[in-house]
Design a protein around this motif. Sequence first.
Motif, PDB file in Angstrom:
ATOM      1  N   PHE A  76      97.629  23.285  -0.171  1.00 26.31           N
ATOM      2  CA  PHE A  76      97.270  24.411   0.698  1.00 26.31           C
ATOM      3  C   PHE A  76      95.988  25.143   0.307  1.00 26.31           C
ATOM      4  CE2 PHE A  76     100.930  23.642   2.910  1.00 26.31           C
ATOM      5  CZ  PHE A  76     102.084  23.735   2.152  1.00 26.31           C
ATOM      6  N   LYS A  78      92.085  25.873   0.088  1.00 29.02           N
ATOM      7  CA  LYS A  78      91.065  25.592   1.097  1.00 29.02           C
ATOM      8  C   LYS A  78      90.249  24.339   0.745  1.00 29.02           C
ATOM      9  CE  LYS A  78      88.160  28.412   4.034  1.00 29.02           C
ATOM     10  NZ  LYS A  78      87.576  29.718   4.272  1.00 29.02           N
ATOM     11  N   GLU A  85      95.819  16.965   5.484  1.00 32.92           N
ATOM     12  CA  GLU A  85      95.528  16.758   6.910  1.00 32.92           C
ATOM     13  C   GLU A  85      95.294  15.269   7.179  1.00 32.92           C
ATOM     14  OE1 GLU A  85      95.328  18.863   9.529  1.00 32.92           O
ATOM     15  OE2 GLU A  85      95.914  20.608   8.376  1.00 32.92           O
ATOM     16  N   ASP A  89      97.616  12.733   9.520  1.00 34.35           N
ATOM     17  CA  ASP A  89      97.035  12.155  10.728  1.00 34.35           C
ATOM     18  C   ASP A  89      97.031  10.639  10.704  1.00 34.35           C
ATOM     19  OD1 ASP A  89      94.546  14.802  11.131  1.00 34.35           O
ATOM     20  OD2 ASP A  89      96.563  14.568  11.953  1.00 34.35           O
ATOM     21  N   GLN A 134     107.906  21.238   2.111  1.00 41.65           N
ATOM     22  CA  GLN A 134     106.717  21.999   2.484  1.00 41.65           C
ATOM     23  C   GLN A 134     105.856  21.202   3.472  1.00 41.65           C
ATOM     24  OE1 GLN A 134     105.559  25.090   1.353  1.00 41.65           O
ATOM     25  NE2 GLN A 134     107.427  25.509   0.193  1.00 41.65           N
ATOM     26  N   ASP A 137     107.504  20.934   6.959  1.00 43.67           N
ATOM     27  CA  ASP A 137     107.390  22.215   7.671  1.00 43.67           C
ATOM     28  C   ASP A 137     105.972  22.405   8.216  1.00 43.67           C
ATOM     29  OD1 ASP A 137     106.680  25.414   7.297  1.00 43.67           O
ATOM     30  OD2 ASP A 137     108.645  25.052   8.157  1.00 43.67           O
ATOM     31  N   TYR A 138     105.005  22.032   7.416  1.00 53.40           N
ATOM     32  CA  TYR A 138     103.595  22.137   7.838  1.00 53.40           C
ATOM     33  C   TYR A 138     103.332  21.263   9.066  1.00 53.40           C
ATOM     34  CZ  TYR A 138      98.499  22.236   7.403  1.00 53.40           C
ATOM     35  OH  TYR A 138      97.150  22.403   7.644  1.00 53.40           O
ATOM     36  N   GLN A 141     104.875  22.820  12.167  1.00 50.37           N
ATOM     37  CA  GLN A 141     104.206  24.016  12.703  1.00 50.37           C
ATOM     38  C   GLN A 141     102.809  23.718  13.248  1.00 50.37           C
ATOM     39  OE1 GLN A 141     104.655  27.895  11.144  1.00 50.37           O
ATOM     40  NE2 GLN A 141     105.997  27.241   9.482  1.00 50.37           N
ATOM     41  N   THR A 142     102.138  22.748  12.717  1.00 48.10           N
ATOM     42  CA  THR A 142     100.762  22.503  13.166  1.00 48.10           C
ATOM     43  C   THR A 142     100.662  21.365  14.169  1.00 48.10           C
ATOM     44  OG1 THR A 142     100.350  21.025  11.299  1.00 48.10           O
ATOM     45  CG2 THR A 142      99.763  23.346  11.022  1.00 48.10           C
ATOM     46  N   ARG A 143     101.590  20.437  14.123  1.00 47.64           N
ATOM     47  CA  ARG A 143     101.495  19.278  15.006  1.00 47.64           C
ATOM     48  C   ARG A 143     102.676  19.141  15.961  1.00 47.64           C
ATOM     49  NH1 ARG A 143      98.522  18.772  10.762  1.00 47.64           N
ATOM     50  NH2 ARG A 143      96.854  17.239  10.573  1.00 47.64           N
TER      51      ARG A 143
END
Lengths: 195, 387
Positions: A76, A78, A85, A89, A134, A137-138, A141-143
């Motif tokens: 997580f 930056k 990611e 993907d 984790q 969950d990510y 929420q994002t995809r």
Amino acid sequence: MAGLLNSQSMQPGAGAQPAPTSQGQLQQPGAQAGAPDKQLDDPLLIQTEQAIEQSVPPEHRQMFDSIVLAGMNVMFSKETSSLMEQQLDEGGDLASNVSDGVAKLIMIVFNESKQDINSFMPASVLAAVVLMCQALDYAEQTRGAQVTPEVVAMCTKQTQLKVLKTFGVSEEQVNQVAAAGMQQMGGAAQPQPGV
Amino acid sequence: MGLGLLFAGISGAGKALAADAAREQELSDRQQLEAQRAKLEEERALRIDEVRRQRDRQGAQQMGQQISAETAMLQNQRDAEAINAANGSQMSAEDAQVLRNNPEARKAYGLLNSTRQTDLEDRATAAEKLGYLDAARETRGQLQTEFVNQRSIKQDENADKRLEAEQKWRERQSDLAAKREDRMARLAEAELGLRRAQAAKADSREQQAAEREARMATVAAMKGYETEIKQLAKDAADPLLAPEQKQVIQQQIEDARRQASALRRTLAGAGIEGGSAPSKPFNPADFPLAGGKSGAAGGAQRAANPFNLGTANPAAGEISEAVERPRPTPEKRLSPKEMAVAGLDASMQQTGKQIAVAQSRGDAAEVQRLLDQFQQQNAARLRAMQQ
């Protein structure tokens, strides 16, 4: 120990005893609808995490916490979140992507920590499941990924096997150990959470 | 033994202290761990928020591109159908794509260029077709807003046009009134000149000149009314004028028609049409003055004696019976001698009335002047009768 997931419910002086928490206490009051919570959103994943937290042996606790923190930092921050990611993907099903990603993450943490494998490996298998929750969950929420109990179960099994494989433990060896354990306990072995 | 107990006590206390220190250290480590975990949870929330926003942006962009592409396809299809219907061809929507940005080609094919409203309508239809109902609703809302704004702008423009039209109409009215006054003034002046020529027993050349001027003034007055009627008819057809203004115009048209009709009858009775030469001897009684003042009211009522021959000053008081003499009717054809006498009669009657007015006013000087004038007129009349 489950108070790690909710710093507000942490009781000073609780020592090594895990503080019992309920699902409702994990929700932060005043959280806006649609805005990402600071804790996991999915109750199934919350439950899985709590089960793992409660099952961590005291001698592996410190290592467990360190691996979880290090893994979350890589996922997580930056500077390095792009790795997650890219992994999410990739083509293929969600369970494969997440379990591959967590196994790679554990190996990164191990290489950076320079710890002894004997002390690292047991804690890492449990920490991998927390990191897996984790990541799921990510993804949800994002995809908009569908995280069902079947997905969680399959992902947990694949994550643990892949982590052990990175340390040179094959699936056959795991099955042998599991069988021996069950024999020792007279067939009443406590089922591992998520397997 | 006492020392043993002491040492045991000290050792126990030491162990307790060490245990306390260990617990405190563990607590401190735990708190530090929790702080780190909380920080990482915040980072997680930030990353999730960033990714969501980015995906929303990408989604909106993709949706916009899809809607634009579908809109273009709908418009191309419509163009192709229009061309095929007109020419019997089989152009496809893809073929019509080349016409989109070619105004000359579109004009050659008779295709209308799209407006902002048609573009918005097409976008809304395309969005509905693709299932983006929120986007379609938003576009239709925008279209409705533009319609309302355009209507409001148009209403304001129409209001401005109406004001402008009314202003111009008032200017025309003023212009018509001024021209009418000029015509009437010319007519009155011509009539007066004619009577003066007759009263002064001017020679035939002067009388003919006066006659011609009276004729021309009458014709000009009649044509002036006809022109006025045409202009008023145009004004009545103006859609921007208010209904009450159009009623006023209709009334004016009717009045002008009456006036023109009276003058036309006069000219016809005198054997005169327009500007043509007279076909019969001149008779002043054939040229009644149609309307002695500006405005079209009351002209028809004065047509029987339109030149006001023998009538008094409208503000005059009682008419003296001594100056009343029978007037020749317009229909009787008089000789030049009789015409001269009749003209002098009329003048004397007018003078008599003026005397009465001056007397009622108590203006002795004016009365004396008018009496002198009356005597001169009477002497001229006697001379005319003796000829």
